[in-house]
Design an enzyme around this catalytic site. Structure first.
Site, PDB file in Angstrom:
ATOM      1  N   ASP A  55       0.819  -1.201   0.000  1.00 27.37           N
ATOM      2  CA  ASP A  55       0.000   0.000   0.000  1.00 27.37           C
ATOM      3  C   ASP A  55       0.859   1.261   0.000  1.00 27.37           C
ATOM      4  O   ASP A  55       2.063   1.223   0.271  1.00 27.37           O
ATOM      5  CB  ASP A  55      -0.890   0.032   1.251  1.00 27.37           C
ATOM      6  CG  ASP A  55      -1.925  -1.084   1.271  1.00 27.37           C
ATOM      7  OD1 ASP A  55      -2.276  -1.589   0.190  1.00 27.37           O
ATOM      8  OD2 ASP A  55      -2.359  -1.453   2.381  1.00 27.37           O
ATOM      9  N   TYR A 113       6.639 -10.103   6.635  1.00 28.98           N
ATOM     10  CA  TYR A 113       6.473  -8.672   6.917  1.00 28.98           C
ATOM     11  C   TYR A 113       6.843  -8.388   8.364  1.00 28.98           C
ATOM     12  O   TYR A 113       6.618  -9.218   9.250  1.00 28.98           O
ATOM     13  CB  TYR A 113       5.013  -8.247   6.713  1.00 28.98           C
ATOM     14  CG  TYR A 113       4.622  -7.977   5.282  1.00 28.98           C
ATOM     15  CD1 TYR A 113       4.740  -6.696   4.739  1.00 28.98           C
ATOM     16  CD2 TYR A 113       4.109  -8.987   4.482  1.00 28.98           C
ATOM     17  CE1 TYR A 113       4.354  -6.432   3.437  1.00 28.98           C
ATOM     18  CE2 TYR A 113       3.719  -8.735   3.169  1.00 28.98           C
ATOM     19  CZ  TYR A 113       3.847  -7.463   2.657  1.00 28.98           C
ATOM     20  OH  TYR A 113       3.468  -7.206   1.359  1.00 28.98           O
TER      21      TYR A 113
END
Length: 253
Positions: A55, A113
């Site tokens: 994002d 992540y």
């Protein structure tokens, strides 16, 4: 592309000034910068594919890109030349020749992540671009308890933003751990793949657990209920960084 060479590269970027990783009209993106650099290097339009979509504002040190080009340059020369054409907030490393059919997204087996949180009572300006300053005290033990309930294969609709029609919300989480160094708290999560906003919504929910707004059981129940976009709210994007993508073949790291 007939007669072309297929390359893969590990990509790092500071996501602060990007509208995301994937190409968008009238917006600056990581894919757009990579394709522009490749076109300048190879003298032809070059499509760059990425292992995953991040994002706006999300960072990476281990994104993987792949592209094909008609070139006599070896991989080390391609690496140096691409970096010469890229802006300061994007860089490539470990450029290699890969099999012709290598697909950085479909061939990926696992992704990692890390979300960084600052628990300092005062601002730490040097961390403002890469960690979410949440201040105050958190109950880390109960956050770890809640995080353990994420392990395994299940429907993660509750932790996702809107999904494309027909896209499966089922994912397998292999690791979900917290670690702390002084006031920097890291949440590491590894899975076969991730849904839109998945890590950020999970972190937002876990912070609510740590603050006592909900219990670990509430968090587990919300995930299990799989009602879309009910876990969260999403943590800010700047604390999230794609660390690594693993492959069994083609681009093993």
């Amino acid at each position: 592309m007939s007669g072309s060479t297929r390359f893969a590269a590990t990509v790092s970027y500071d996501g602060q000034e990007f509208a995301g990783s994937q190409r968008q009209l009238h917006a600056r993106t990581v894919q757009g910068e990579l394709e522009g650099a490749a076109e300048r290097l190879f003298g032809a339009a070059t499509r760059v594919e990425l292992a995953g979509r991040t994002d706006a504002g999300v960072h990476a040190i281990g994104q993987v890109a792949a592209f094909s080009a008609n070139t006599a340059h070896d991989s080390r020369t391609v690496e140096r030349a691409l970096n010469a054409h890229l802006p300061e907030d994007v860089a490539v490393r470990d450029v290699r020749e890969v099999p012709e059919g290598f697909d950085p997204r479909r061939w990926a087996r696992r992704r990692w992540y890390r979300y960084s949180l600052l628990t300092s009572a005062v601002r730490l300006p040097l961390q403002r671009r890469t960690a979410w300053g949440i201040g105050g005290q958190l109950d880390l033990a109960v956050m770890k308890e809640a995080a353990r309930t994420l392990l395994g294969r299940r429907d993660f609709s509750a932790c996702a933003g809107p999904l494309e029609e027909g896209r499966s919300p089922v994912r397998t989480v292999a690791e979900a751990n917290f670690s702390q160094t002084e006031c920097l708290l890291a949440f590491d999560i590894e899975a076969d793949a991730f849904l839109p906003q998945m890590v950020r919504r999970i972190v937002g929910g876990l912070v609510r657990v740590g603050r006592g707004a909900i219990t670990a059981g509430d968090f587990q129940s919300a995930v299990a209920a799989a009602a879309p976009a009910t876990v969260g709210p999403p943590a800010p994007p700047h604390g999230l960084c794609l660390q690594r993508v693993w492959y069994d073949e083609g681009y093993a790291t």
